[in-house]
Structure formats: structure tokens, C-alpha cells
Design a protein around this motif. Structure first.
Motif, short mmCIF file in Angstrom:
data_model
loop_
_atom_site.label_atom_id
_atom_site.label_comp_id
_atom_site.label_asym_id
_atom_site.label_seq_id
_atom_site.Cartn_x
_atom_site.Cartn_y
_atom_site.Cartn_z
N LEU A 1 0.83 -1.21 0.00
CA LEU A 1 0.00 0.00 0.00
C LEU A 1 0.86 1.26 0.00
O LEU A 1 0.54 2.24 -0.67
CB LEU A 1 -0.94 -0.01 1.21
N ASN A 2 1.96 1.24 0.74
CA ASN A 2 2.83 2.42 0.80
C ASN A 2 3.48 2.72 -0.54
O ASN A 2 3.81 3.88 -0.83
CB ASN A 2 3.88 2.25 1.89
N THR A 3 3.68 1.69 -1.37
CA THR A 3 4.23 1.94 -2.70
C THR A 3 3.24 2.69 -3.59
O THR A 3 3.63 3.29 -4.59
CB THR A 3 4.63 0.63 -3.40
N LEU A 4 1.97 2.64 -3.22
CA LEU A 4 0.94 3.33 -4.00
C LEU A 4 0.82 4.80 -3.62
O LEU A 4 0.13 5.57 -4.29
CB LEU A 4 -0.42 2.64 -3.83
N GLY A 5 1.46 5.19 -2.52
CA GLY A 5 1.41 6.58 -2.07
C GLY A 5 0.66 6.70 -0.76
O GLY A 5 0.46 5.71 -0.06
N SER A 6 0.24 7.90 -0.44
CA SER A 6 -0.54 8.15 0.77
C SER A 6 -2.03 8.16 0.43
O SER A 6 -2.44 8.80 -0.54
CB SER A 6 -0.14 9.48 1.41
N PHE A 7 -2.81 7.47 1.23
CA PHE A 7 -4.24 7.37 0.98
C PHE A 7 -5.00 8.51 1.64
O PHE A 7 -4.60 9.02 2.69
CB PHE A 7 -4.76 6.04 1.49
N ASP A 8 -6.09 8.90 1.00
CA ASP A 8 -6.98 9.88 1.63
C ASP A 8 -7.70 9.23 2.81
O ASP A 8 -7.81 9.83 3.88
CB ASP A 8 -8.01 10.40 0.62
N THR A 9 -8.19 7.99 2.60
CA THR A 9 -8.98 7.32 3.63
C THR A 9 -8.62 5.84 3.70
O THR A 9 -8.50 5.18 2.66
CB THR A 9 -10.49 7.46 3.34
N ILE A 10 -8.49 5.33 4.90
CA ILE A 10 -8.36 3.91 5.17
C ILE A 10 -9.62 3.48 5.93
O ILE A 10 -9.94 4.06 6.97
CB ILE A 10 -7.13 3.58 6.03
N ILE A 11 -10.34 2.49 5.40
CA ILE A 11 -11.52 1.97 6.08
C ILE A 11 -11.19 0.57 6.60
O ILE A 11 -11.01 -0.37 5.83
CB ILE A 11 -12.75 1.92 5.16
#
Length: 245
Positions: free
Chosen positions: A67-77
Motif C-alpha cells: 500500500l505504501n508503494t501506491l502513495g498516501s491514501f486519503d482514507t483507510i476503512i
């Protein structure tokens, strides 16, 4: 960008589909490649799906790296959960996996924790808590609420809420529960789509603020739970936030 654990069926999948319809980029999660193959036709074609068994700590840690390779997420559910299962599995999936992901992921703008109206029946005692003993479902949801409150306390700028979706007809409830699946997913969709500063550090039921059991506010107990999770996982609480908080 939004990531939802346990999103190949039930509340997670319904929320993912609605968020995609609203224009959000959503990353889904399946517990295994076999599960992904079984439900592939029901998933949104445009969505990326990551695979990890949340009862396996090494797979959860690997998922965080992916997930961190995809960048920073706006929201984690944090939606994934198990109900009628061995106690050790309940603890690993419902509590320890959210702890590890919350600590290792790049800091998002918002976290949403899916809870349960059964949490008041949970125990606040951690004396005998271990990976082998695990906990019952109600206690796991009380601990998840305490984890959410602890994160909110340590990272005040993070939008963070807990949601009781009601008793909805999912696989967890053998599809026989009386509440509406659509209403059960509506609150997390609403929160993930909002930037309202008033929608923060609260507990919601069907898009309205609701009361939760006050024993979850016990800071000493929250800290004890965090220490236990750190010891069992080998992960420092909010490790990825160092230098950011």
C-alpha cells in the motif's frame, strides 16, 4: 485514494462500489488469491485488489508495504472482521491487523473503523491476552474502539471515526440479519466523501452521532492494549508517523 479491508463482499464491497460510482479511486482487499478468483466477476472492473490474510502478521506487514508503494491514501476503512471464529483468529483479524496497518501505513487524511453495537459487552482486562488466547467478538470490538481512540488522541489532525453499521445481512450474520445492508454502508461512504471538520473523532450509527461505552475512554487501558499489540506484533505504534506527529 481509498483503501478498504475485507472488501470482496458485504459492507466493504457495497461501500467500494458506491465510492467508485462517486468518482473515488478505491483499492480493494481480498484475504486470499482463491477468494479473489471466486468473487472476481462481482468486483468493480476498474478497482485494484490486494491480497493478504489478515490473520497472518507477515502478510499484514507485506500488505502495508504494498500500500505504501501506491502513495498516501486519503482514507483507510478498517472494515474486515470475523465473528463466529476461534478467539485467536478474532483477535488477529479484528484488532491486531488494524493495529499493524495503522502503524505501518503512510499517514492518511482519514481513518474509519467499522465497529459493532456488541462492543459494550467486551472486557477491558488485558491480563491474560495473548496470540494464543485471543478474545471474543465483543471484546475485539471494544479493543478496536480503544485503538481508534488512542490513534485519535495521538494524532489530533487525523480525521478519525468509528461506525456501527447495524446488524446487517452479510456472510458474518449468515445473511439473516434484519437491518439494511445499504444503510449499513452509507455512513462510511458519507464520511469518506466528506471534509467536514465536525465529522471527526466521533462514533456514528446510520449517519448520526451515537453513544459508545465510556469504558473505551480509559487512557491507561488504551495504553496497555497498545503495549500488548506492540509486543505481539513487533511493530511500534504509529511507527510510520514518526517525524509527522
Amino acid at each position: 485514494m481509498i483503501f478498504i479491508t475485507g472488501s470482496t463482499d458485504g459492507l466493504g464491497l457495497l461501500a467500494a462500489k458506491e465510492l467508485i460510482r462517486l468518482g473515488h479511486e478505491v483499492v480493494l482487499h481480498a484475504r486470499s488469491k482463491k477468494r479473489l478468483e471466486e468473487v472476481a466477476n462481482a468486483l468493480p472492473k476498474s478497482a485494484k485488489v490486494l491480497v493478504a490474510d489478515l490473520s497472518n502478521m507477515q502478510e499484514v506487514k507485506h500488505l502495508a508495504k504494498e500500500l505504501n508503494t501506491l502513495g498516501s491514501f486519503d482514507t483507510i476503512i478498517h472494515n474486515a472482521g470475523v465473528y463466529q471464529a476461534p478467539k485467536d483468529l478474532i483477535f488477529k483479524v479484528n484488532v491486531l491487523a488494524p493495529f499493524i496497518l495503522s502503524s505501518l501505513l503512510n499517514k492518511p487524511k482519514q481513518m474509519i473503523f467499522i465497529n459493532s453495537n456488541m462492543h459494550p459487552h467486551g472486557s477491558i482486562s488485558f491480563e491474560n491476552l495473548s496470540l494464543e488466547s485471543g478474545v471474543d467478538y465483543s471484546t475485539s470490538k471494544l479493543q478496536l474502539l480503544m485503538l481508534a481512540l488512542a490513534i485519535g488522541r495521538r494524532v489530533p489532525e487525523l480525521y478519525l471515526n468509528s461506525v456501527d453499521p447495524g446488524w446487517v445481512p452479510t456472510k458474518m450474520a449468515n445473511y439473516s440479519a434484519p437491518d439494511s445492508l445499504e444503510e449499513g454502508s452509507a455512513t462510511q461512504v458519507w464520511l469518506a466523501s466528506s471534509q467536514d471538520a465536525d465529522l471527526n473523532k466521533k462514533y456514528f450509527y446510520h449517519m448520526k452521532e451515537a453513544a459508545y461505552d465510556s469504558k473505551a475512554d480509559n487512557i491507561a487501558a488504551q495504553d496497555q492494549l497498545i503495549k500488548k499489540c506492540e509486543e505481539m506484533s513487533g511493530v511500534e505504534f504509529l511507527y510510520s508517523y514518526k517525524g509527522l506527529i
